[in-house]
Design a protein around this motif. Structure first.
Motif, PDB file in Angstrom:
ATOM      1  N   SER A 144       0.823  -1.209   0.000  1.00  0.00           N
ATOM      2  CA  SER A 144       0.000   0.000   0.000  1.00  0.00           C
ATOM      3  C   SER A 144       0.861   1.266   0.000  1.00  0.00           C
ATOM      4  N   GLU A 145       0.401   2.274  -0.759  1.00  0.00           N
ATOM      5  CA  GLU A 145       1.134   3.537  -0.856  1.00  0.00           C
ATOM      6  C   GLU A 145       0.681   4.542   0.186  1.00  0.00           C
ATOM      7  N   MET A 154       8.783   1.458   5.735  1.00  0.00           N
ATOM      8  CA  MET A 154      10.181   1.112   6.001  1.00  0.00           C
ATOM      9  C   MET A 154      11.114   1.901   5.090  1.00  0.00           C
ATOM     10  N   LEU A 155      10.695   2.129   3.835  1.00  0.00           N
ATOM     11  CA  LEU A 155      11.527   2.926   2.926  1.00  0.00           C
ATOM     12  C   LEU A 155      11.608   4.381   3.373  1.00  0.00           C
ATOM     13  N   ILE A 158      14.385   5.323   5.837  1.00  0.00           N
ATOM     14  CA  ILE A 158      15.751   5.530   5.333  1.00  0.00           C
ATOM     15  C   ILE A 158      15.791   6.670   4.306  1.00  0.00           C
ATOM     16  N   GLY A 159      14.686   7.467   4.284  1.00  0.00           N
ATOM     17  CA  GLY A 159      14.673   8.667   3.469  1.00  0.00           C
ATOM     18  C   GLY A 159      14.286   8.479   2.016  1.00  0.00           C
ATOM     19  N   MET A 160      13.716   7.353   1.648  1.00  0.00           N
ATOM     20  CA  MET A 160      13.322   7.106   0.266  1.00  0.00           C
ATOM     21  C   MET A 160      11.883   7.551   0.043  1.00  0.00           C
TER      22      MET A 160
END
Length: 305
Positions: A144-145, A154-155, A158-160
């Motif tokens: 899901s977005e 989780m992404l 880490i700044g993604m």
């Protein structure tokens, strides 16, 4: 007199039992009747319908080859074949690789008497026990977005940026393939683990004496020794993946557009959304022929083994 009668009755019973043992068809008959009623008859009906112009919006039909002509003349059919080929190829390759790595790691862990090998096998089997529909829903939540999407959350840690796992056509196809790899790795692990156990220990010991590395032992000793198991595993994975429907339907439904529409989903859409019974059955027959080809290979591999 009574003794003679008992002896004759016992003799007749033995003869009747021997006769029944020589006629296995008597024991297989109930199964054959069941298979004919619930498998063979529906398959024959689908094949018959594929040679008609039957539709769910009008009564009656005529026998024709037009359904197959419309399938092969449809530009989207090649796109569906391409999606199916990528989905099957990606799934089978990585199911085998991950299954082999897990099986090899578990086998080595057992030889070294490490703790956790049973736990690893149990965890690997979890995906096999979960129904395909539930797997599709679970992975849809993970992909899901929104803020509830586990992977995108989780992404973000880490700044993604947010990844369009299910709304970008190319990413959606890769996403359902990854989900199917997770689902099918367990079967590969079970078969390959059993295959590794059949490799003669004296061959492995000879390889150790010759100073072969772990990678060299895998390539030159283990894989050639379990070649038949590997081929059977690949064939079973191909057949299962070609018929994957329950996981894709709740995950993407074939979308966005037709980017994740495989053959079995194309048949479903044609029949139940476009209400074109003849064309949908023609797609189903094409899928059936593909499965028959791989089924014949599987039977031949079993006979050779």
């Amino acid at each position: 007199m009574r003794t003679m009668t008992n002896v004759q009755a016992s003799t007749r019973n033995r003869k009747r039992s021997a006769l029944n043992n020589q006629r296995p068809i008597l024991w297989l008959l109930p199964l054959l009747v069941f298979l004919c009623l619930f498998f063979l008859v529906p398959i024959l009906d689908v094949i018959k319908t594929s040679f008609t112009n039957a539709s769910m919006t009008k009564p009656g039909y005529e026998f024709t080859l037009n359904s197959y002509l419309r399938v092969f003349q449809d530009p989207s059919f090649l796109e569906v074949l391409g999606v199916t080929f990528f989905f099957v190829s990606f799934s089978v390759i990585f199911q085998f690789l991950l299954g082999f790595l897990i099986a090899f790691a578990v086998d080595n862990g057992e030889k070294r008497r490490l703790h956790g090998t049973v736990f690893t096998r149990t965890v690997s089997l979890i995906s096999w026990a979960i129904p395909g529909v539930a797997i599709g829903i679970i992975w849809k939540i993970m992909y899901s977005e929104t803020g509830s999407g586990i992977l995108n959350y989780m992404l973000s840690l880490i700044g993604m940026d947010t990844v369009a796992f299910l709304t970008d056509p190319k990413m959606a196809l890769l996403s359902i393939s990854i989900a199917n790899v997770w689902r099918g790795t367990a079967q590969s692990m079970i078969l390959l683990y059993a295959g590794i156990k059949t490799v003669p220990t004296d061959i492995l010991e000879a390889a150790d004496v010759d100073g072969a590395s772990g990678f060299r032992k895998i390539i030159s000793v283990i894989i050639p020794s379990m070649k038949s198991v590997i081929m059977i595993n690949l064939l079973l994975n191909i057949i299962n993946t070609f018929n994957t429907f329950d996981m894709i339907m709740p995950l993407t439904g074939g979308g966005p557009g037709r980017s994740t529409e495989v053959l079995v989903l194309s048949s479903y859409r044609t029949i139940f959304q476009q209400l074109d019974l003849g064309k949908g059955c023609a797609v189903a027959v094409i899928l059936l022929l593909i499965n028959i080809c791989f089924g014949i290979l599987y039977i031949r591999m079993n006979k050779e083994e």
